[in-house]
Write a protein that holds these residues in place. Structure first.
Motif, PDB file in Angstrom:
ATOM      1  N   GLU A 274      -5.431 -30.092 -93.145  1.00  0.00           N
ATOM      2  CA  GLU A 274      -4.724 -29.131 -93.986  1.00  0.00           C
ATOM      3  C   GLU A 274      -3.472 -29.737 -94.640  1.00  0.00           C
ATOM      4  OE1 GLU A 274      -5.545 -25.863 -94.720  1.00  0.00           O
ATOM      5  OE2 GLU A 274      -7.467 -26.380 -93.791  1.00  0.00           O
ATOM      6  N   GLU A 275      -3.193 -31.015 -94.311  1.00  0.00           N
ATOM      7  CA  GLU A 275      -2.032 -31.745 -94.840  1.00  0.00           C
ATOM      8  C   GLU A 275      -0.707 -31.140 -94.383  1.00  0.00           C
ATOM      9  OE1 GLU A 275      -2.478 -32.119 -99.080  1.00  0.00           O
ATOM     10  OE2 GLU A 275      -4.180 -33.476 -98.912  1.00  0.00           O
ATOM     11  N   TRP A 276      -0.721 -30.573 -93.168  1.00  0.00           N
ATOM     12  CA  TRP A 276       0.535 -30.105 -92.577  1.00  0.00           C
ATOM     13  C   TRP A 276       1.294 -31.293 -91.981  1.00  0.00           C
ATOM     14  CZ3 TRP A 276      -1.810 -25.556 -89.227  1.00  0.00           C
ATOM     15  CH2 TRP A 276      -2.339 -24.581 -90.094  1.00  0.00           C
ATOM     16  N   ILE A 277       0.533 -32.278 -91.478  1.00  0.00           N
ATOM     17  CA  ILE A 277       1.124 -33.486 -90.902  1.00  0.00           C
ATOM     18  C   ILE A 277       0.332 -34.690 -91.387  1.00  0.00           C
ATOM     19  CG2 ILE A 277       2.027 -32.350 -88.828  1.00  0.00           C
ATOM     20  CD1 ILE A 277      -0.423 -33.394 -87.305  1.00  0.00           C
ATOM     21  N   GLU A 278       0.901 -35.862 -91.219  1.00  0.00           N
ATOM     22  CA  GLU A 278       0.222 -37.089 -91.634  1.00  0.00           C
ATOM     23  C   GLU A 278      -0.070 -38.021 -90.467  1.00  0.00           C
ATOM     24  OE1 GLU A 278       2.564 -38.952 -94.627  1.00  0.00           O
ATOM     25  OE2 GLU A 278       2.257 -37.364 -96.126  1.00  0.00           O
ATOM     26  N   VAL A 279       0.643 -37.830 -89.366  1.00  0.00           N
ATOM     27  CA  VAL A 279       0.516 -38.734 -88.218  1.00  0.00           C
ATOM     28  C   VAL A 279      -0.042 -37.973 -87.027  1.00  0.00           C
ATOM     29  CG1 VAL A 279       1.749 -40.255 -86.626  1.00  0.00           C
ATOM     30  CG2 VAL A 279       2.449 -40.131 -89.034  1.00  0.00           C
ATOM     31  N   ASP A 280      -1.006 -38.584 -86.346  1.00  0.00           N
ATOM     32  CA  ASP A 280      -1.614 -37.998 -85.148  1.00  0.00           C
ATOM     33  C   ASP A 280      -0.800 -38.409 -83.917  1.00  0.00           C
ATOM     34  OD1 ASP A 280      -3.134 -37.157 -83.044  1.00  0.00           O
ATOM     35  OD2 ASP A 280      -4.859 -38.458 -83.459  1.00  0.00           O
ATOM     36  N   PRO A 281      -0.104 -37.469 -83.254  1.00  0.00           N
ATOM     37  CA  PRO A 281       0.705 -37.830 -82.087  1.00  0.00           C
ATOM     38  C   PRO A 281      -0.132 -38.210 -80.864  1.00  0.00           C
ATOM     39  CG  PRO A 281       0.725 -35.453 -82.414  1.00  0.00           C
ATOM     40  CD  PRO A 281       0.034 -36.044 -83.597  1.00  0.00           C
ATOM     41  N   THR A 282      -1.450 -37.996 -80.920  1.00  0.00           N
ATOM     42  CA  THR A 282      -2.304 -38.373 -79.790  1.00  0.00           C
ATOM     43  C   THR A 282      -3.001 -39.712 -80.041  1.00  0.00           C
ATOM     44  OG1 THR A 282      -4.289 -37.269 -80.654  1.00  0.00           O
ATOM     45  CG2 THR A 282      -2.743 -35.929 -79.347  1.00  0.00           C
ATOM     46  N   TYR A 283      -2.603 -40.416 -81.092  1.00  0.00           N
ATOM     47  CA  TYR A 283      -3.283 -41.654 -81.485  1.00  0.00           C
ATOM     48  C   TYR A 283      -3.387 -42.631 -80.309  1.00  0.00           C
ATOM     49  CZ  TYR A 283      -4.183 -46.059 -83.963  1.00  0.00           C
ATOM     50  OH  TYR A 283      -4.718 -47.251 -84.377  1.00  0.00           O
ATOM     51  N   LYS A 284      -4.622 -43.053 -80.024  1.00  0.00           N
ATOM     52  CA  LYS A 284      -4.952 -44.013 -78.974  1.00  0.00           C
ATOM     53  C   LYS A 284      -4.620 -43.530 -77.566  1.00  0.00           C
ATOM     54  CE  LYS A 284      -5.312 -48.396 -81.406  1.00  0.00           C
ATOM     55  NZ  LYS A 284      -4.902 -49.817 -81.458  1.00  0.00           N
ATOM     56  N   MET A 285      -4.331 -42.253 -77.401  1.00  0.00           N
ATOM     57  CA  MET A 285      -4.156 -41.705 -76.059  1.00  0.00           C
ATOM     58  C   MET A 285      -5.531 -41.529 -75.424  1.00  0.00           C
ATOM     59  SD  MET A 285      -1.287 -38.752 -75.804  1.00  0.00           S
ATOM     60  CE  MET A 285       0.466 -39.105 -75.983  1.00  0.00           C
ATOM     61  N   THR A 286      -5.667 -41.897 -74.173  1.00  0.00           N
ATOM     62  CA  THR A 286      -6.938 -41.737 -73.471  1.00  0.00           C
ATOM     63  C   THR A 286      -6.687 -41.127 -72.099  1.00  0.00           C
ATOM     64  OG1 THR A 286      -6.804 -43.993 -72.568  1.00  0.00           O
ATOM     65  CG2 THR A 286      -8.036 -43.691 -74.621  1.00  0.00           C
ATOM     66  N   ARG A 287      -7.619 -40.359 -71.670  1.00  0.00           N
ATOM     67  CA  ARG A 287      -7.625 -39.809 -70.317  1.00  0.00           C
ATOM     68  C   ARG A 287      -9.074 -39.825 -69.855  1.00  0.00           C
ATOM     69  NH1 ARG A 287      -3.060 -40.344 -71.264  1.00  0.00           N
ATOM     70  NH2 ARG A 287      -1.238 -39.117 -70.591  1.00  0.00           N
ATOM     71  N   ASN A 288      -9.463 -40.892 -69.167  1.00  0.00           N
ATOM     72  CA  ASN A 288     -10.835 -41.044 -68.700  1.00  0.00           C
ATOM     73  C   ASN A 288     -10.848 -41.155 -67.187  1.00  0.00           C
ATOM     74  OD1 ASN A 288     -12.094 -41.146 -71.309  1.00  0.00           O
ATOM     75  ND2 ASN A 288     -11.261 -43.199 -71.540  1.00  0.00           N
ATOM     76  N   PRO A 289     -11.001 -40.024 -66.495  1.00  0.00           N
ATOM     77  CA  PRO A 289     -10.994 -40.053 -65.031  1.00  0.00           C
ATOM     78  C   PRO A 289     -12.158 -40.862 -64.485  1.00  0.00           C
ATOM     79  CG  PRO A 289     -11.737 -37.930 -65.837  1.00  0.00           C
ATOM     80  CD  PRO A 289     -11.229 -38.684 -67.029  1.00  0.00           C
ATOM     81  N   GLN A 290     -11.871 -41.629 -63.440  1.00  0.00           N
ATOM     82  CA  GLN A 290     -12.910 -42.437 -62.815  1.00  0.00           C
ATOM     83  C   GLN A 290     -13.798 -41.551 -61.955  1.00  0.00           C
ATOM     84  OE1 GLN A 290     -13.372 -45.748 -63.485  1.00  0.00           O
ATOM     85  NE2 GLN A 290     -11.755 -45.359 -64.998  1.00  0.00           N
TER      86      GLN A 290
END
Length: 363
Positions: A144-160
C-alpha cells in the motif's frame, strides 16, 4: 427532527451551509460543545468507534490482508490459526490505553518486532507463527506504500524439532498384529503408508480415483494400476499425482467393498473428517499398545524413509510424496545415506578389528 423509530434528534440548519447533527439533548455539555463547534466552524472531534481502524495502522493492514487473494486461498485451519494469532498481536498493550493494532505501521521498528516475539519465547512454534503473521501485515503496508522498509527483514524463527516420528518396523508389526486386513483401522494405516498421503487426501480418496496407466519404460510399455487425484490443500489447488498400486496396498484393499464412494469409510458409513481421522488413529494406536506420538503423518514419513533406503532419487521422492520443496525430499535421502554409510563404515572397522584380534590370539 423525529426518526422513524420515534427518537428525537437535533439538527443545526443554516442557509448556504451543510446541516450539522447535534448529539445529546439541549443544554447538556455534549450538545453545547457540538453547537459551538458548528457555529464557529471548528471540525467536530474524531471519535474512535469500537472495532474501527486508524488509517495506516496495523489494524487497517489486517483488514486489507483479509481481502487479499493470498488470504482467501488459505484453508479453514490456516486462516483460523492466523486470524487468532493476528488478533492476539493487535490486542497487545502499547502504552496507556493504546493497543498495538492502533499504532501506525511506520512506527513499527525492528526493536518492537523483537519485543513482540520475546513475549512468545517460551513456545518456539508460536513465536514462529507470530513472525509469519507480522510479516503478512507488513507486506500489506509495503504494497500500500505506507512504508518502504521491512522491519522483519532476514528475521528467522525456526524451532528445532524432529517433527512427526516415522513408524519403525516393530511399531508397524504391533499395529498390524492388532488390526486385521479389511478393517477400517488397517485400511487407514495402509493408505497412509503405501500411498504416502496426507490425512486430508486419505479422507477424500475415492474409488473413482483408481485408474490404469500405460507407461513406456526400458523400451517396453507397462500397464500400471493406481490412484490419480489432486492433493487437497484447502482453497488452493494442490499437485496432481498418480500413485501406483503396489502389491502390498492391493492386498490391503482386496477385501473392501467397491460400493462406497470413498475408499476409507467410517463406522457411520460416510467419509471421515481430517480431524476425526487423526483422533481415531491415536485411539487405534493406543488399543494396539503403541505409545503416543505415532501419527498418520508419521506413516507418510515412514514411506519416505523406505523410499530413501531403496535408493530412490530426490526427484522420485518429491513426485511420490507430493513435495514442492526439494529440501524435504533431500532430508529423507540424507538420513538414509547417513545410516547406510555409517553401517558400512562400522562393518569395515569391525572386520579390521576382528582380523587384528585373531592374529593376536594366534601369536
Amino acid at each position: 427532527m423525529t426518526t422513524r423509530h420515534g427518537k428525537v434528534r437535533w439538527r443545526l440548519r443554516r442557509s448556504g451551509k451543510k446541516d450539522v447533527m447535534l448529539p445529546g439533548e439541549p443544554h447538556t455539555a455534549e450538545f453545547d460543545e457540538a453547537y459551538q463547534n458548528a457555529v464557529l466552524g471548528r471540525p467536530a472531534p474524531v471519535v474512535q468507534m469500537p472495532g474501527s481502524a486508524s488509517p495506516r495502522s496495523l489494524k487497517a493492514a489486517y483488514r486489507l490482508l483479509k481481502k487479499t487473494d493470498e488470504w482467501l486461498a488459505l484453508d479453514d485451519k490456516s486462516s483460523t490459526r492466523y486470524q487468532q494469532t493476528i488478533e492476539r498481536i493487535l490486542s497487545m498493550p502499547a502504552g496507556g490505553k493504546m493497543m498495538l493494532g492502533d499504532g501506525p505501521v511506520e512506527d513499527l521498528k525492528r526493536s518492537h518486532v523483537k519485543s513482540i516475539l520475546s513475549a512468545f519465547r517460551d513456545t518456539p512454534h508460536m513465536e514462529r507463527i507470530v513472525l509469519i503473521c507480522l510479516r503478512k501485515l507488513i507486506m500489506v503496508a509495503i504494497d500500500e506504500e505506507w512504508i518502504e522498509v521491512d522491519p522483519t527483514y532476514k528475521m528467522t524463527r525456526n524451532p528445532q524439532t524432529d517433527g512427526h516420528k516415522a513408524w519403525p518396523l516393530e511399531i508397524m508389526a504391533k499395529y498390524e498384529a492388532r488390526w486385521e486386513v479389511g478393517t477400517r483401522q488397517r485400511t487407514a494405516y495402509a493408505l497412509a503408508l503405501w500411498l504416502g498421503n496426507r490425512v486430508s487426501d486419505i479422507t477424500r480418496l475415492r474409488w473413482d480415483h483408481q485408474t490404469t496407466k500405460h507407461i513406456a519404460a526400458d523400451g517396453e510399455i507397462h500397464t500400471v494400476d493406481g490412484f490419480e487425484f489432486v492433493q487437497f490443500k484447502g482453497r488452493k489447488r494442490g499437485k496432481k499425482l498418480f500413485l501406483p498400486m503396489t502389491p502390498m496396498l492391493d492386498r490391503e484393499l482386496a477385501p473392501l467393498s467397491r460400493d462406497t464412494e470413498t475408499v476409507l469409510v467410517s463406522s457411520r458409513g460416510g467419509a471421515y473428517t481430517d480431524g476425526s481421522l487423526s483422533t481415531r488413529m491415536a485411539d487405534w494406536c493406543r488399543d494396539a499398545g503403541i505409545e503416543p506420538g505415532y501419527t498418520m503423518h508419521g506413516l507418510r514419513k515412514a514411506l519416505g524413509v523406505k523410499l530413501a533406503e531403496a535408493d530412490a532419487s530426490t526427484r522420485q521422492l518429491m513426485e511420490i510424496l507430493g513435495h514442492k520443496n526439494i529440501a524435504y525430499a533431500e532430508l529423507y535421502s540424507r538420513e538414509a545415506s547417513q545410516t547406510r554409510l555409517a553401517v558400512k563404515a562400522m562393518e569395515k572397522v569391525t572386520k579390521i578389528e576382528e582380523a587384528r584380534s585373531s592374529r593376536k590370539f594366534r601369536s
